[in-house]
Design an enzyme around this catalytic site. Structure first.
Site, PDB file in Angstrom:
ATOM      1  N   LYS A  32     -12.976   2.179  -2.645  1.00  0.00           N
ATOM      2  CA  LYS A  32     -13.817   2.370  -1.629  1.00  0.00           C
ATOM      3  C   LYS A  32     -15.273   3.091  -2.310  1.00  0.00           C
ATOM      4  O   LYS A  32     -16.399   2.696  -2.012  1.00  0.00           O
ATOM      5  CB  LYS A  32     -13.611   3.495  -0.498  1.00  0.00           C
ATOM      6  N   HIS A  47       6.474 -27.204   2.349  1.00  0.00           N
ATOM      7  CA  HIS A  47       5.412 -28.563   1.800  1.00  0.00           C
ATOM      8  C   HIS A  47       4.460 -27.931   0.889  1.00  0.00           C
ATOM      9  O   HIS A  47       3.252 -28.503   0.689  1.00  0.00           O
ATOM     10  CB  HIS A  47       4.847 -29.081   2.937  1.00  0.00           C
ATOM     11  N   GLU A 105       1.051  -1.225   0.002  1.00  0.00           N
ATOM     12  CA  GLU A 105       0.059   0.022   0.053  1.00  0.00           C
ATOM     13  C   GLU A 105       0.551   1.298  -0.104  1.00  0.00           C
ATOM     14  O   GLU A 105       0.439   2.292  -0.534  1.00  0.00           O
ATOM     15  CB  GLU A 105      -0.861  -0.074   1.218  1.00  0.00           C
TER      16      GLU A 105
END
Ligand code: PA5
Length: 529
Positions: free
Chosen positions: A456, A352, A323
């Site tokens: 937003k 793994h 960000e």
């Protein structure tokens, strides 16, 4: 450079050690050359000057015309005005006083003598720090157990509330939002208020807000007589707010020593203020990132903490780095598309999973190993002669680091002595400063987030469309096709969005869709309620 002796020499030449914190930084497995170091030095002269200006109160976030003050939180004495110094110290004192009262039961829920739980509601910078710190530092016997609502996902919210169950009556709700208007936080708050009401509980008597001074949330909390409010200042960004009230309130309530976290950050801040590349761990990190990614984000940063408690450090750093650094334009307005992609989980679990690709697949990353020297506070049994599980963990880390290097993959290793308040505070400060330096090296504003703000707004646009669609259907006596709805509401270009909204409302029993679901243009749509 590849002989073991040369590498051992390079390791010693570049090893950084902070004696008070016991933290090591090893950048020897990043293949920069002496020429590269010489070339980058002048950029650090600018980075150190930028940092000095930022800490002195310059408008380091020009787009939002804001100061950037998270470093003052752990060294109030360097804040540029007396008023700021007072704000910081008074807030800290208030947090401690509030926490003591909650722990002692002086502040308690209406129907019980003590709070048992915390429900923290917030998203992004208002959630990731508290989540990381809770996992890293909370103990099994915490005074208050924490859970989080960090999304607008009804099913996720149900699960959190169901797990709280009857303990809702002894839950202290923290609504955390700097802007006080982020939809996910607002929705979480409304959902919680509704759950309290349904259970016959008085939300206001069990809620506090941590929010921007003068925000709509602050007004709402004060207007409704909530237990308390704590300030989030204009000069603190969400992703650098862990050591403000945002992170300190939940941490203190969980019995985490917040003064030690601040001390760790303060010590690291002092170390990363040193204007000498080789003696400054954040500058060494930023230089390594710059080399590894060619100053253009050409390689991803893979974070591999070999410690379960540090699992969320990867996610915390993902936000802090991406960000802050993921920007379209530089400070001069040039298109640069900057950023470094960050992902990670934990070792040795990842060996793994995706470490297969790291070792042998596309070499588009550099790794950061986070090593913790102390295995555990408790003694552990031998799993084979002379070997405990912690020895295996170190073996896996060392083995993967060597294998990556041998196969041309660079890595950094940060070693901390123990996971503690002191070292977690220091790690946060180390990465905050490295991000600040890197932003200076590539000439971008690390402290704004236009993409987040745009996201937003994009969500709000879809919801406005949904409302228009519902009123079009309400005012119609017959079912409508997607095209008819689009025409009716004057949004012919939004037909695909209307289809997605209709499909979602159909799945949630609000609309009926008739026709061939595989062919959206055949659908007839009507209201179900
Ligand atoms: O780091 C940031 O600025 C963002 O991730 C914000 O923290 C996030 O959008 C939440 O914002 P707010 O705290 O205003 O609700």
């Amino acid at each position: 450079m590849n002989s073991a002796v040369d590498l051992w020499q390079r390791y010693q030449d570049w090893l950084y050690y902070h004696s008070e914190l016991g933290i090591y930084l090893d950048i020897s497995r990043v293949r920069f050359t002496p020429d590269f170091v010489t070339q980058i030095q002048p950029k650090f002269v600018k980075a150190f000057a930028d940092m000095k200006a930022l800490e002195s109160g310059a408008i380091a976030n020009p787009d939002e015309q804001r100061m950037v003050g998270h470093y003052w939180l752990r060294s109030p004495e360097i804040a540029p005005t007396e008023e700021l110094r007072k704000d910081i110290t008074e807030t800290l004192d208030r947090i401690e006083e509030f926490t003591q009262k909650v722990h002692a039961g002086t502040i308690h829920p209406p129907t019980a003598s003590k709070f048992t739980d915390i429900l923290s509601i917030g998203i992004g910078g208002s959630a990731l720090g508290p989540q990381f710190v809770a996992q890293a530092l909370a103990k099994a016997d915490v005074p208050l157990k924490i859970s989080f609502i960090d999304n607008s996902d009804p099913d996720g919210i149900d699960l959190v509330l169901d797990l709280l169950g009857d303990r809702l009556s002894t839950t202290l709700v923290l609504v955390i939002s700097k802007s006080g208007g982020t939809p996910e936080a607002a929705n979480g708050m409304k959902e919680a208020e509704f759950a309290f009401q349904k259970a016959g509980l008085d939300f206001a008597k069990q809620a506090i807000a941590i929010t921007g001074v003068g925000s709509a949330l602050e007004k709402y909390a004060i207007g409704n007589g909530w237990l308390d409010t704590f300030p989030m200042y204009d000069w603190i960004g969400g992703r650098t707010s862990e050591l403000s009230a945002v992170g300190l309130v939940p941490a203190a309530l969980q019995g985490i020593n917040i003064r030690e976290m601040l001390r760790g950050a303060n010590l690291m801040d002092a170390a990363t203020r040193v204007e000498n590349l080789r003696q400054n761990p954040a500058a060494l990190l930023a230089m390594s990132w710059y080399f590894a990614s060619n100053g253009k984000g050409e390689k991803d940063m893979v974070i591999l903490p070999y410690k379960d408690r540090l699992l969320l450090f990867s996610r915390y750093l993902q936000q802090l780095v991406m960000e802050s650094l993921g920007k379209e334009k530089d400070l001069d307005g040039n298109l640069v598309y900057q950023g470094i992609a960050v992902y990670g989980n934990k070792g040795s679990t990842d060996q793994h999973a995706y470490v297969q690709q790291l070792r042998e697949g596309v070499p588009n990353f550099f790794a950061t190993f986070i090593e913790v020297l102390q295995d555990s506070a408790k003694p552990h049994p031998e799993v084979e002669e002379g070997v405990v599980t912690g020895d295996y963990l170190l073996g896996f880390l060392q083995g993967t680091r060597s294998a990556l290097y041998e196969n041309g993959r660079d890595s950094i290793t940060v070693t901390i002595p123990i996971v503690s308040e002191l070292t977690i505070g220091a790690l946060i400060a180390l990465y905050e400063r490295a991000v600040s330096f890197y932003a200076s090296l590539v000439n971008i504003n690390a402290y704004h987030q236009p993409g987040v703000e745009a996201g937003k707004k994009a969500g709000a646009k879809v919801l406005a469309l949904q409302k228009k669609m519902m009123s079009a259907l309400k005012s119609s006596t017959i079912s409508l096709s997607l095209g008819e709805i689009a025409d009716k509401i004057g949004a012919p270009d939004e037909i695909e969005s209307l289809y997605h909204i209709a499909r979602h409302l159909h799945a949630n029993c609000k609309l009926l869709l008739e026709g061939d679901l595989a062919q959206p243009s055949t659908l007839r749509i009507m209201l179900l309620e």
